[in-house]
Design an enzyme around this catalytic site. Structure first.
Site, PDB file in Angstrom:
ATOM      1  N   LYS A   1       0.811  -1.210   0.000  1.00 54.05           N
ATOM      2  CA  LYS A   1       0.000   0.000   0.000  1.00 54.05           C
ATOM      3  C   LYS A   1       0.848   1.266   0.000  1.00 54.05           C
ATOM      4  CE  LYS A   1      -4.393  -1.668   1.734  1.00 54.05           C
ATOM      5  NZ  LYS A   1      -5.443  -1.562   2.744  1.00 54.05           N
TER       6      LYS A   1
ATOM      7  N   LYS B   1     -10.460  -4.694  -3.480  1.00 57.21           N
ATOM      8  CA  LYS B   1     -11.289  -3.488  -3.503  1.00 57.21           C
ATOM      9  C   LYS B   1     -10.560  -2.315  -4.132  1.00 57.21           C
ATOM     10  CE  LYS B   1     -13.580  -4.226   0.905  1.00 57.21           C
ATOM     11  NZ  LYS B   1     -13.352  -3.894   2.320  1.00 57.21           N
TER      12      LYS B   1
ATOM     13  N   LYS C   1      -4.759 -10.874  -6.269  1.00 61.23           N
ATOM     14  CA  LYS C   1      -6.027 -11.238  -5.622  1.00 61.23           C
ATOM     15  C   LYS C   1      -7.123 -10.272  -6.077  1.00 61.23           C
ATOM     16  CE  LYS C   1      -5.390  -8.338  -1.574  1.00 61.23           C
ATOM     17  NZ  LYS C   1      -5.540  -8.076  -0.163  1.00 61.23           N
TER      18      LYS C   1
HETATM   19  P1  AMP Z   1     -11.042  -6.131   3.392  1.00 57.81           P
HETATM   20  O1  AMP Z   1     -11.607  -6.022   2.029  1.00 57.81           O
HETATM   21  O2  AMP Z   1      -9.601  -5.877   3.359  1.00 57.81           O
HETATM   22  O3  AMP Z   1     -11.779  -5.356   4.409  1.00 57.81           O
HETATM   23  O4  AMP Z   1     -11.185  -7.664   3.785  1.00 57.81           O
HETATM   24  C1  AMP Z   1     -12.263  -8.256   4.472  1.00 57.81           C
HETATM   25  C2  AMP Z   1     -12.037  -9.764   4.531  1.00 57.81           C
HETATM   26  O5  AMP Z   1     -12.074 -10.328   3.216  1.00 57.81           O
HETATM   27  C3  AMP Z   1     -10.683 -10.177   5.116  1.00 57.81           C
HETATM   28  O6  AMP Z   1     -10.849 -11.312   5.954  1.00 57.81           O
HETATM   29  C4  AMP Z   1      -9.865 -10.540   3.918  1.00 57.81           C
HETATM   30  O7  AMP Z   1      -8.869 -11.484   4.211  1.00 57.81           O
HETATM   31  C5  AMP Z   1     -10.908 -11.118   2.983  1.00 57.81           C
HETATM   32  N1  AMP Z   1     -10.508 -10.966   1.569  1.00 57.81           N
HETATM   33  C6  AMP Z   1     -10.223  -9.804   0.933  1.00 57.81           C
HETATM   34  N2  AMP Z   1      -9.904 -10.032  -0.364  1.00 57.81           N
HETATM   35  C7  AMP Z   1     -10.012 -11.372  -0.553  1.00 57.81           C
HETATM   36  C8  AMP Z   1      -9.816 -12.245  -1.681  1.00 57.81           C
HETATM   37  N3  AMP Z   1      -9.473 -11.768  -2.881  1.00 57.81           N
HETATM   38  N4  AMP Z   1     -10.019 -13.566  -1.500  1.00 57.81           N
HETATM   39  C9  AMP Z   1     -10.379 -14.058  -0.291  1.00 57.81           C
HETATM   40  N5  AMP Z   1     -10.562 -13.308   0.809  1.00 57.81           N
HETATM   41  C10 AMP Z   1     -10.396 -11.974   0.695  1.00 57.81           C
END
Ligand code: AMP
Ligand code: TRP
Length: 334
Positions: free
Chosen positions: A111, A196, A193
Site C-alpha cells: 500500500k 477493492k 487477488k
Molecule cells: P477487506 O476487504 O480488506 O476489508 O477484507 C475483508 C475480509 O475479506 C478479510 O478477511 C480478507 O482477508 C478477505 N478478503 C479480501 N480479499 C479477498 C480475496 N481476494 N479472496 C479471499 N478473501 C479476501
C-alpha cells in the site's frame, strides 16, 4: 463458549473474494462461537476517504453482513468507532510494537509503494489496530482470508509479548483460513487477488453488481492456455473460476470437474456467471430490506454489548501498566 472476532473495511466495493474468503465463514461459525463482527471504519481512514461516502459505506456494509446471514440475535454486529476502547488499546499496543515489525508487513509495503516515508503513519500502524480489535475481546479464532495471515501472526506476537512482560492478560488467537476461497483471484489478472483497491473494475465481482455486469466480467475473464477444465494450481485462472463455481453451488471438486468434462471455456464462464447471479439476486434483495431504523437499533445494541466486553479487558490492561483508571468518571458504570 469460544469466541470469534472478524471485520471488514467499509471502503471500495465489497466483492466476491470478501464473501468467499471471509463473510461466508462468519455465517457458518456464528452458531458454534460467541461472535463479534465489526465494521472497521478506523482502519478505513488509514487512506484518505470522502467523509460522506465513508458514512454511507459503513451502513451499506452493515446491511451486507446482515443480508449474508449474520444474525444480530446471535452475533454482535457493530461499528468500530462506536467503541472507543479499540483506539485506546491500539495506543497501548503501539508502545509494545517495534517499527521493524510493522515495516515488514507485506500489505504495508504494497500500500505504501515507493513513497514509504511519505504515507500516513496510520498505514504503518494499521496492524496494531487490528491486533487491538482481536485482543480486546479475548478472541479464540479469527476467520480471515489469506492476505490477513501475517497481521494475525503479529497479533499473536504482541499478545505473547504483553503477557510475558505484564502477566497473563490476553488470549492468544488462532487464524481460521478456509480451505477453499481464501484467496479469490482477480478475473482480469490472476496473478493478483481480487481487491477493492484494484483500478481495473473488471477484475472483481462486486456483491451489488447486476446480472449484466456479472455476465460481462466473467465473459472477459482471463483464462489459462490449454483447454482442460480441472483444479490445477499451475493454471490459476481456470482454478479460480472453478473454485467460485464450486463454493457457490456447494459441490465437491470432483463433481465440478465431472460436470465440466468435455466442455469449453465459454461454457465454464457462462455457468459461473449463472451461479453467481443466482447467489447475488436474493442477497441483494435482503440488503435492500433493512430500513434505517432497524439498522440503527442493531448497531446501537451491538456496540453496547461489544463495549461491555472490551472495557473489562482494557481495565485489566491499564491496571497492569500502572495506568490506574480509578479516576475515570465512567469506570463505575460498567
Ligand atoms: P477487506 O476487504 O480488506 O476489508 O477484507 C475483508 C475480509 O475479506 C478479510 O478477511 C480478507 O482477508 C478477505 N478478503 C479480501 N480479499 C479477498 C480475496 N481476494 N479472496 C479471499 N478473501 C479476501
Ligand atoms: N485488516 C482486515 C482487512 O483488511 C480487517 C480487519 C480489521 C480485521 N480488524 C480485524 C479482520 C480484526 C479480522 C480481525 O481485511
Amino acid at each position: 463458549m469460544k469466541r470469534i472476532f472478524s471485520g471488514a473495511q467499509p471502503t471500495g466495493n465489497i466483492h466476491l473474494g470478501n464473501y468467499l474468503g471471509a463473510l461466508r465463514n462468519w455465517v457458518e461459525l456464528q452458531r458454534e462461537y460467541e461472535s463479534l463482527f465489526c465494521i472497521v471504519n478506523l482502519h478505513a481512514i488509514t487512506l484518505p476517504q470522502d467523509p460522506q461516502a465513508l458514512a454511507q459505506k459503513t451502513r451499506d456494509l452493515a446491511r451486507l453482513y446482515l443480508a449474508s446471514g449474520i444474525d444480530p440475535q446471535v452475533s454482535i454486529i457493530y461499528v468500530q468507532s462506536d467503541v472507543s476502547e479499540h483506539a485506546e488499546l491500539a495506543w497501548i499496543l503501539n508502545c509494545v510494537t517495534r517499527i521493524s515489525e510493522l515495516e515488514r508487513m507485506t500489505q504495508f509495503k504494497d500500500k505504501a509503494g515507493k513513497q514509504r516515508e511519505g504515507v500516513g503513519a496510520g498505514l504503518l500502524n494499521y496492524p496494531v489496530l487490528m491486533a487491538s480489535d482481536i485482543l480486546l475481546f479475548q478472541t479464540d479464532l479469527v476467520p480471515i482470508g489469506q492476505d490477513q495471515k501475517q497481521h494475525l501472526e503479529l497479533t499473536r506476537d504482541l499478545a505473547l509479548r504483553f503477557n510475558r512482560d505484564y502477566g497473563e492478560t490476553f488470549r492468544v488467537p488462532d487464524a481460521f483460513i478456509p480451505q477453499a476461497g481464501a484467496k479469490v483471484l482477480s478475473l482480469s489478472d490472476p496473478a493478483k487477488k481480487m481487491s477493492k483497491s484494484d483500478a481495473d473494475a473488471n477484475g472483481s465481482i462486486n456483491l451489488m453488481d447486476d446480472a449484466d455486469a456479472v455476465r460481462r466480467k466473467f465473459k472477459r475473464a482471463v483464462t489459462d492456455s490449454g483447454t482442460a477444465i480441472t483444479f490445477d494450481e499451475t493454471r490459476p485462472a481456470i482454478t479460480n473460476l472453478l473454485t467460485i463455481y464450486q463454493i457457490l453451488t456447494g459441490q465437491t471438486t470432483l463433481e465440478v470437474e465431472q460436470h465440466f468434462a468435455g466442455k469449453g471455456y465459454a461454457a465454464l464462464k457462462s455457468e459461473v456467471a449463472d451461479a453467481t447471479i443466482d447467489f447475488l439476486r436474493p442477497l441483494q434483495e435482503r440488503v435492500r430490506g433493512y430500513g434505517d431504523e432497524e439498522l440503527d437499533r442493531i448497531l446501537a445494541g451491538g456496540s453496547e454489548r461489544a463495549r461491555h466486553i472490551a472495557r473489562a479487558t482494557l481495565d485489566d490492561v491499564m491496571q497492569r501498566l500502572g495506568l490506574d483508571g480509578t479516576r475515570r468518571p465512567n469506570r463505575a458504570r460498567e
